[in-house]
Design a protein around this motif. Structure first.
Motif, PDB file in Angstrom:
ATOM      1  N   UNK A 119       0.830  -1.198   0.000  1.00 45.53           N
ATOM      2  CA  UNK A 119       0.000   0.000   0.000  1.00 45.53           C
ATOM      3  C   UNK A 119       0.865   1.248   0.000  1.00 45.53           C
ATOM      4  N   UNK A 120       0.488   2.249  -0.767  1.00 48.31           N
ATOM      5  CA  UNK A 120       1.253   3.484  -0.825  1.00 48.31           C
ATOM      6  C   UNK A 120       1.208   4.185   0.528  1.00 48.31           C
ATOM      7  N   UNK A 121       2.323   4.767   0.964  1.00 44.17           N
ATOM      8  CA  UNK A 121       2.324   5.497   2.241  1.00 44.17           C
ATOM      9  C   UNK A 121       1.242   6.574   2.307  1.00 44.17           C
ATOM     10  N   UNK A 122       0.951   7.212   1.181  1.00 51.97           N
ATOM     11  CA  UNK A 122      -0.099   8.239   1.187  1.00 51.97           C
ATOM     12  C   UNK A 122      -1.458   7.628   1.516  1.00 51.97           C
ATOM     13  N   UNK A 123      -1.717   6.415   1.001  1.00 50.21           N
ATOM     14  CA  UNK A 123      -2.980   5.741   1.324  1.00 50.21           C
ATOM     15  C   UNK A 123      -3.031   5.338   2.786  1.00 50.21           C
ATOM     16  N   UNK A 124      -1.892   4.892   3.316  1.00 47.37           N
ATOM     17  CA  UNK A 124      -1.837   4.542   4.739  1.00 47.37           C
ATOM     18  C   UNK A 124      -2.085   5.778   5.591  1.00 47.37           C
ATOM     19  N   UNK A 125      -1.455   6.887   5.227  1.00 49.35           N
ATOM     20  CA  UNK A 125      -1.642   8.128   5.980  1.00 49.35           C
ATOM     21  C   UNK A 125      -3.116   8.525   6.008  1.00 49.35           C
ATOM     22  N   UNK A 126      -3.785   8.401   4.862  1.00 50.78           N
ATOM     23  CA  UNK A 126      -5.208   8.729   4.803  1.00 50.78           C
ATOM     24  C   UNK A 126      -6.022   7.808   5.693  1.00 50.78           C
ATOM     25  N   UNK A 127      -5.702   6.509   5.666  1.00 52.57           N
ATOM     26  CA  UNK A 127      -6.436   5.541   6.492  1.00 52.57           C
ATOM     27  C   UNK A 127      -6.283   5.841   7.976  1.00 52.57           C
ATOM     28  N   UNK A 128      -5.146   6.412   8.372  1.00 54.14           N
ATOM     29  CA  UNK A 128      -4.920   6.748   9.774  1.00 54.14           C
ATOM     30  C   UNK A 128      -5.422   8.147  10.117  1.00 54.14           C
ATOM     31  N   UNK A 129      -6.103   8.800   9.174  1.00 52.78           N
ATOM     32  CA  UNK A 129      -6.784  10.053   9.483  1.00 52.78           C
ATOM     33  C   UNK A 129      -6.064  11.321   9.096  1.00 52.78           C
ATOM     34  N   UNK A 130      -4.873  11.229   8.491  1.00 51.61           N
ATOM     35  CA  UNK A 130      -4.122  12.427   8.115  1.00 51.61           C
ATOM     36  C   UNK A 130      -4.575  12.950   6.757  1.00 51.61           C
ATOM     37  N   UNK A 131      -4.414  14.249   6.556  1.00 51.88           N
ATOM     38  CA  UNK A 131      -4.798  14.853   5.277  1.00 51.88           C
ATOM     39  C   UNK A 131      -3.595  15.093   4.371  1.00 51.88           C
ATOM     40  N   UNK A 132      -2.400  15.140   4.952  1.00 49.52           N
ATOM     41  CA  UNK A 132      -1.190  15.364   4.162  1.00 49.52           C
ATOM     42  C   UNK A 132      -0.123  14.379   4.609  1.00 49.52           C
ATOM     43  N   UNK A 133       0.889  14.194   3.763  1.00 50.77           N
ATOM     44  CA  UNK A 133       1.986  13.275   4.078  1.00 50.77           C
ATOM     45  C   UNK A 133       3.318  13.991   3.893  1.00 50.77           C
ATOM     46  N   UNK A 134       4.176  13.869   4.891  1.00 58.03           N
ATOM     47  CA  UNK A 134       5.548  14.371   4.814  1.00 58.03           C
ATOM     48  C   UNK A 134       6.494  13.191   4.941  1.00 58.03           C
ATOM     49  N   UNK A 135       7.372  13.015   3.948  1.00 57.33           N
ATOM     50  CA  UNK A 135       8.410  11.988   4.001  1.00 57.33           C
ATOM     51  C   UNK A 135       9.746  12.709   4.158  1.00 57.33           C
ATOM     52  N   UNK A 136      10.266  12.817   5.381  1.00 63.75           N
ATOM     53  CA  UNK A 136      11.488  13.602   5.599  1.00 63.75           C
ATOM     54  C   UNK A 136      12.643  13.215   4.686  1.00 63.75           C
ATOM     55  N   UNK A 137      12.784  11.913   4.413  1.00 66.01           N
ATOM     56  CA  UNK A 137      13.897  11.468   3.574  1.00 66.01           C
ATOM     57  C   UNK A 137      13.821  12.062   2.170  1.00 66.01           C
ATOM     58  N   UNK A 138      12.611  12.370   1.708  1.00 63.76           N
ATOM     59  CA  UNK A 138      12.459  12.957   0.372  1.00 63.76           C
ATOM     60  C   UNK A 138      12.853  14.428   0.336  1.00 63.76           C
ATOM     61  N   UNK A 139      12.955  15.047   1.523  1.00 64.83           N
ATOM     62  CA  UNK A 139      13.249  16.478   1.599  1.00 64.83           C
ATOM     63  C   UNK A 139      14.722  16.763   1.871  1.00 64.83           C
TER      64      UNK A 139
END
Length: 409
Positions: free
Chosen positions: A178-198
């Motif tokens: 499952x995509x991390x963005x989909x997991x984030x949504x399932x856990x109630x978040x509206x946005x996703x930050x991946x520190x390693x990508x920044x």
């Protein structure tokens, strides 16, 4: 329980099942119903219906470590019910760098955060595993206003999809991750930050250079001929291998202690191979029966593989029933012939306790005559008189048992 066919779950599939049961994914991509999903001990965990719906049967076994803390490992449906609108999920698939901490701190200034720790049941050699990531996330939370930390069961093979590019190891099929963005949504978040990508190019370059840092330091200190000899000695200087061999009745707790021990050793960065009895039966000894000859063959196969692991400096943790003294002695001899340490651990939990714990109903079937050659009922268990350590898990907790084994090795 139904009469549907059984499917033995891999570690990645166990993570996906836990996600599905917690409401994080709608269906299991690897299971078309009707089918019964079991762990490697053949314990039924869930039923998949014709429509793909998943129903729990028995709880998924937990292990030791902060990633199994029930206050952190909370189902998605329960977390999402408490998450504030506009929350940003932070995906911590790697130990955060100083830059990552700064990025999370900046995000905390603009709204609520939820720190998600993707925790696999498998740790790739040379990487920070689920326990280490969880500890790092808790420390990060303390530095950034104490946002909630949640451990997310996540297939190891999919870790590289978000911030885990250095994770290595086997890769799960893309449609199973499952995509991390989909997991984030399932856990109630509206946005996703991946520190390693920044991370900045400088930080990425420094991280990429870490594996070769020792070689560069040696080259700077020694002339070329000496450097080659120093590197050769370092490569050959692995630690002495070890075989930890658990024996005991079905239901005694040997597999639970063995899994917990292997997880702790993995977390310490030690090369550890777990050879659990039922898992080996499914793969290495498929087709063998349960008569005395087959049982001894199974145990000797486990011993042979364990000795190969130890021969090359690794730690092998094995947990078969191993009811016969002769086959246990052969395993000890195989290990010691390679120069490895060998530790025989007898999990001496009484028969009546093992029966009371029986999750699979095997003892009842054995007493009813439905299972022949069942150790402790219709087949003997030869109590070890050469055990290096004896532990009764009806009196000793899993944590204390692991501590005792670690002290012994």
């Amino acid at each position: 329980m139904t009469s549907s066919p059984a499917h033995v779950l891999t570690d990645d599939e166990l993570d996906l099942l836990e996600l599905a049961l917690g409401g994080a994914v709608p269906r299991l991509p690897f299971a078309e119903g009707p089918v019964t999903l079991t762990d490697t001990e053949n314990t039924p965990l869930a039923e998949v219906g014709d429509d793909g719906s998943v129903s729990p049967v028995k709880p998924i076994a937990a292990a030791l470590g902060p990633q199994w803390d029930e206050r952190l490992r909370v189902p998605a449906r329960d977390v999402s019910a408490d998450v504030a609108p506009g929350t940003t999920a932070v995906w911590l698939a790697e130990a955060p760098t100083a830059e990552d901490v700064a990025a999370v701190a900046r995000a905390a200034e603009t709204g609520e955060l939820l720190l998600l720790v993707p925790a696999s049941r498998h740790t790739a050699p040379g990487t920070v595993g689920a326990a280490g990531l969880t500890r790092a996330a808790l420390a990060l939370a303390a530095e950034t206003g104490n946002p909630r930390v949640v451990v997310v069961p996540y297939p190891h093979g999919s870790a590289a999809r978000a911030g885990g590019a250095s994770s290595g190891g086997p890769t799960a099929p893309a449609d199973m991750a499952p995509a991390p963005s989909d997991i984030a949504t399932a856990y109630g978040a509206e946005r996703l930050l991946v520190p390693a990508d920044e991370r900045s190019p400088e930080a990425r370059a420094a991280l990429a250079a870490l594996p070769d840092a020792h070689a560069r330091a040696v080259a700077a200190l020694y002339p070329a001929a000496s450097a080659r000899e120093v590197e050769r000695a370092a490569a050959a200087g692995h630690s002495r291998g070890t075989v930890v061999f658990f024996t005991g009745l079905s239901g005694s707790g040997k597999s639970t202690v063995a899994r917990a021990l292997a997880a702790e050793l993995d977390d310490d960065g030690l090369e550890t191979t777990l050879l659990d009895g039922d898992a080996v039966r499914h793969h290495l000894s498929k087709g063998l029966g349960f008569d005395r000859e087959s049982r001894e063959t199974n145990v000797e196969r486990i011993g042979y593989v364990a000795s190969l692991v130890a021969k090359h400096g690794g730690i092998a943790v094995a947990a078969p029933i191993a009811p016969f003294a002769a086959s246990r002695a052969k395993v000890r001899a195989l290990a010691e012939a390679t120069g490895a340490r060998f530790l025989l651990v007898h999990i001496s939990t009484p028969l009546e306790v093992c029966e009371a714990r029986d999750r699979k109903g095997l003892y009842a079937k054995a007493r009813a005559g439905e299972i022949p050659d069942f150790t402790g009922i219709s087949s003997p268990y030869e109590t070890p008189d050469d055990a290096d350590l004896t532990i009764d898990t009806s009196e000793v907790s899993v944590e204390d048992a692991v501590t005792r084994v670690r002290a012994a090795i």
